[in-house]
Structure formats: C-alpha cells, structure tokens
Design a protein around this motif. Structure first.
Motif, short mmCIF file in Angstrom:
data_model
loop_
_atom_site.label_atom_id
_atom_site.label_comp_id
_atom_site.label_asym_id
_atom_site.label_seq_id
_atom_site.Cartn_x
_atom_site.Cartn_y
_atom_site.Cartn_z
N LYS A 58 0.84 -1.21 0.00
CA LYS A 58 0.00 0.00 0.00
C LYS A 58 0.87 1.25 0.00
O LYS A 58 0.57 2.24 -0.67
CB LYS A 58 -0.88 0.02 1.25
CG LYS A 58 -1.79 -1.18 1.41
CD LYS A 58 -2.65 -0.98 2.64
CE LYS A 58 -3.49 -2.20 2.96
NZ LYS A 58 -4.48 -1.96 4.01
N THR A 200 -8.35 -3.37 8.78
CA THR A 200 -9.12 -2.19 8.34
C THR A 200 -9.90 -2.47 7.07
O THR A 200 -10.71 -1.66 6.65
CB THR A 200 -8.17 -1.01 8.05
OG1 THR A 200 -7.32 -1.36 6.94
CG2 THR A 200 -7.31 -0.67 9.25
N THR A 324 0.29 -12.07 5.74
CA THR A 324 0.43 -10.61 5.67
C THR A 324 1.49 -10.07 6.64
O THR A 324 1.59 -8.86 6.82
CB THR A 324 -0.94 -9.96 5.94
OG1 THR A 324 -1.55 -10.64 7.05
CG2 THR A 324 -1.84 -10.05 4.73
C1 LIG Z 1 0.02 -8.54 9.85
C2 LIG Z 1 -1.24 -7.92 9.37
N1 LIG Z 1 -2.12 -8.70 8.72
C3 LIG Z 1 -3.29 -8.20 8.26
C4 LIG Z 1 -3.63 -6.88 8.46
C5 LIG Z 1 -4.96 -6.40 7.96
O1 LIG Z 1 -4.84 -5.60 6.82
P1 LIG Z 1 -5.95 -4.53 6.51
O2 LIG Z 1 -5.83 -3.44 7.53
O3 LIG Z 1 -5.63 -4.04 5.15
O4 LIG Z 1 -7.27 -5.19 6.61
C6 LIG Z 1 -2.73 -6.02 9.14
C7 LIG Z 1 -3.04 -4.62 9.42
O5 LIG Z 1 -4.06 -4.19 9.83
C8 LIG Z 1 -1.51 -6.56 9.60
O6 LIG Z 1 -0.61 -5.80 10.25
#
Ligand SMILES: Cc1ncc(COP(=O)(O)O)c(C=O)c1O
Length: 335
Positions: A58, A200, A324
C-alpha cells in the motif's frame, strides 16, 4: 480485463519501489497432507522493508503521492502493536521522509515488538493517553481526529489513514491480486480459495477489486480479526468501488457479497491473542517451521482451518493463505 491491460492502468499511477516482488507462493506439504487438500502460503511476510508485511504494498502508492506533493513529514496511527505504523516508519526513512506515529494509548514503560523497531528507526511516536476504546468506531471519524491532532503537534504533513486504508493504498493489493492470479494460474490452482486476515479492510478491498477486474476464478474470504469498525462490510464494498473507479473501470460491489466473516474468529478482542489463534500458530510452526503473528495472521489461519475442517470452505479446492506479516508483534507477547 486481462492482466496486461490492468498492469498498463496501474503503470499510469505513480509508485515508489519498496517491496521484493513477486512474493513466493509456497505449498505447505505436511499441513496439506494432514488436512487432505493442498494449502499454499502467499508470502507477503517476506516483502520488506524492516521485516515486511502487507502494508508495504500500500505504501508504494501512498508514499509516491506524498513525494509528488512535496511533503517531508508523514503521519499515521494505529494500535500499540501496529505493523502498519512500523512499516510506514521504515518506508519513510528509506525515502528520506520523517515518520510521525500516533497511538491512542499511554507510552508503555518498555518498548517491545513493533514499538522497539519504531524506536530503532527513530520514528517520532506520539502517545495520546485518551480516545482508546474497544467499542466499534467510525474509520472516517478516527482518521479525522488524528489529522487534527497531527496538525497541532506536527504541522504540515502527509496523512496516511489507519492501516493505509485508502484508494491509493488499495491499488497495492490490486497489483497483488494480479500477481497472485498469475501465480495461481501457472500452478494450475483453478478456483482456489484465497484467505486473508482483515483489520481495516483495505487489503481485502484491493484484492476483491483486482480479482473482480481480472474475472479471476480465485475465490476470496476475509477473516475479521478485530471487530473494530462500524458498518464494516459497507465500507469495504465502497472502497472496492472507489478503487475500480480510480482505475477507470467502474464496478458495483453489493454489500451482501462482501467476502468477510465478521467477529467469529476475533477472540477476546482486537490486539489480544486468542487461544484458537495461538493453537493455529503453533500448528503451522510445528508442521512447517513457519511463524505467524498472534494478532492478525494466527486468528485468520485458525478461521481458515476451522472452516476447512467444518466443510465451510468448498470441498477439495486448494486454499491459499495470504501471509500478511506482523512477526515483530510476537516479541511483544512473551509467555
Ligand atoms: C500482519 C497484518 N495482517 C493483516 C492486516 C490487515 O490488513 P488490513 O488493515 O488491510 O485489513 C494487518 C493490518 O491491519 C496486519 O498488520
């Protein structure tokens, strides 16, 4: 729209290079054998910078916008173990910008996990000992409040919404959708499920927009790990629409089709590990030697395993879990 056409649209939008891409798509052989269907990991934990995670994709678009507008200071905010804040600090430093991070929490006596890394990156951390709440909030209202406080404390700055959740931020996950769609096709994964942790909702919205524009057979499922926001599905559908509009490809995303499981796998609350999540973390560590974080990926992984085991995630299709990142938070939960 094919991947090449989408790639051309994305090329028109300014982006800085922060990530190592494509991130690997790896089969988990022992877990797959135990479960009885192929499970893959898409390694956005291995993306960089400063220990990586989804926010890096992002920030490629967000920080390009900050530079284009001539800003020197970047402001964002999050929960005390925000990975987004840490990656923003690292990316800002890499580009010669000054990171300012806001937290609705008192300064802890010891800086651990992501907070320790922020300190090493010499990010300016602003701890506000008010405004923290466990009740669902409006994303727009919280963004507005931090913007206002940041004007008073920091002066002129480029503001990045919580979690990098915005149209520009979402474009990073449109690119990721393209990358994953191509990898899945090359592996012959057909209509595999793609499972992702949702904080988020920006990552989910970007993936949803990207996979839809590509008419990808991949099927998406987001697992909420926080129960943080009011009208959450509606905000995700609107964001996916705005992302498509930004790419010149208007598309309607009905609220009833938002691919999100809300609340079920949140456990005690946002930012607090859950027993089911911890068990999933240990299971992946023990079977494959791969670590998850306790706040996002472990809870989503637990949700994925639960749905596979209960027959709620198709039948025999492969499953791809989007890792993630978030590993620094492991060191904030000793014991
Ligand atoms: C490790 C991790 N996974 C997933 C997410 C979720 O991503 P998003 O905020 O885009 O839903 C985040 C952040 O919020 C994160 O730090």
């Amino acid at each position: 729209m094919d991947a090449e056409a989408l790639a051309r649209r994305l090329e028109e939008i300014p982006r800085v290079r922060l990530v190592h891409e494509p991130t690997p798509l790896e089969l988990l052989p022992r877990l797959s054998a135990a479960i009885g269907r192929p499970v893959y990991l898409k390694r956005d934990d291995a993306i960089g910078p400063a220990m990586g995670g989804n926010k890096a994709r992002k920030l490629e678009y967000l920080l390009a916008d900050a530079l284009r507008r001539g800003h020197r200071r970047v402001v964002t905010y999050g929960g005390p173990q925000s990975n987004h804040a840490r990656i923003t600090a690292a990316a800002a430093r890499r580009l010669g910008l000054e990171p300012h991070l806001f937290y609705f929490a008192p300064r802890p006596p010891r800086l651990t996990g992501n907070l320790l890394l922020n300190d090493l990156l010499e990010a300016h951390m602003h701890f506000l000992p008010f405004g923290g709440t466990s009740r669902p909030r409006s994303i727009a209202w919280t963004d507005f409040l931090v913007r206002l406080l940041a004007w008073l404390r920091v002066g002129p700055h480029y503001f990045i919404p919580v979690g990098g959740r915005s149209v520009l931020g979402g474009l990073g996950y449109v690119r990721a959708a393209m990358e994953l769609h191509q990898q899945a096709q090359a592996e012959g994964l057909g209509s595999a499920w793609v499972v992702v942790a949702v904080g988020t909702g920006g990552t989910l919205a970007g993936l949803w927009a990207g996979l839809t524009l590509l008419q990808s057979p991949l099927r998406l499922l987001g697992i909420d790990v926080g129960a943080l926001w009011k009208n959450f599905p509606k905000t995700i559908a609107r964001l996916a629409e705005q992302i498509c509009a930004r790419l010149g490809e208007p598309h309607r995303f009905p609220i009833t089709e938002v691919p999100l499981i809300e609340r079920t796998y949140v456990g005690p609350g946002y930012g607090v590990p859950s027993p089911q999540g911890n068990e999933a973390l240990r299971r992946l560590a023990r079977t494959e030697g791969i670590l998850l974080d306790p706040i996002y990926t472990a809870k989503a992984f637990a949700g994925m395993l639960d749905r596979i085991e209960n027959g709620q995630l198709g039948e025999r299709e492969p499953v791809i879990f989007l890792h993630t990142g978030g590993l620094p938070a492991l060191f904030a939960f000793e014991g």
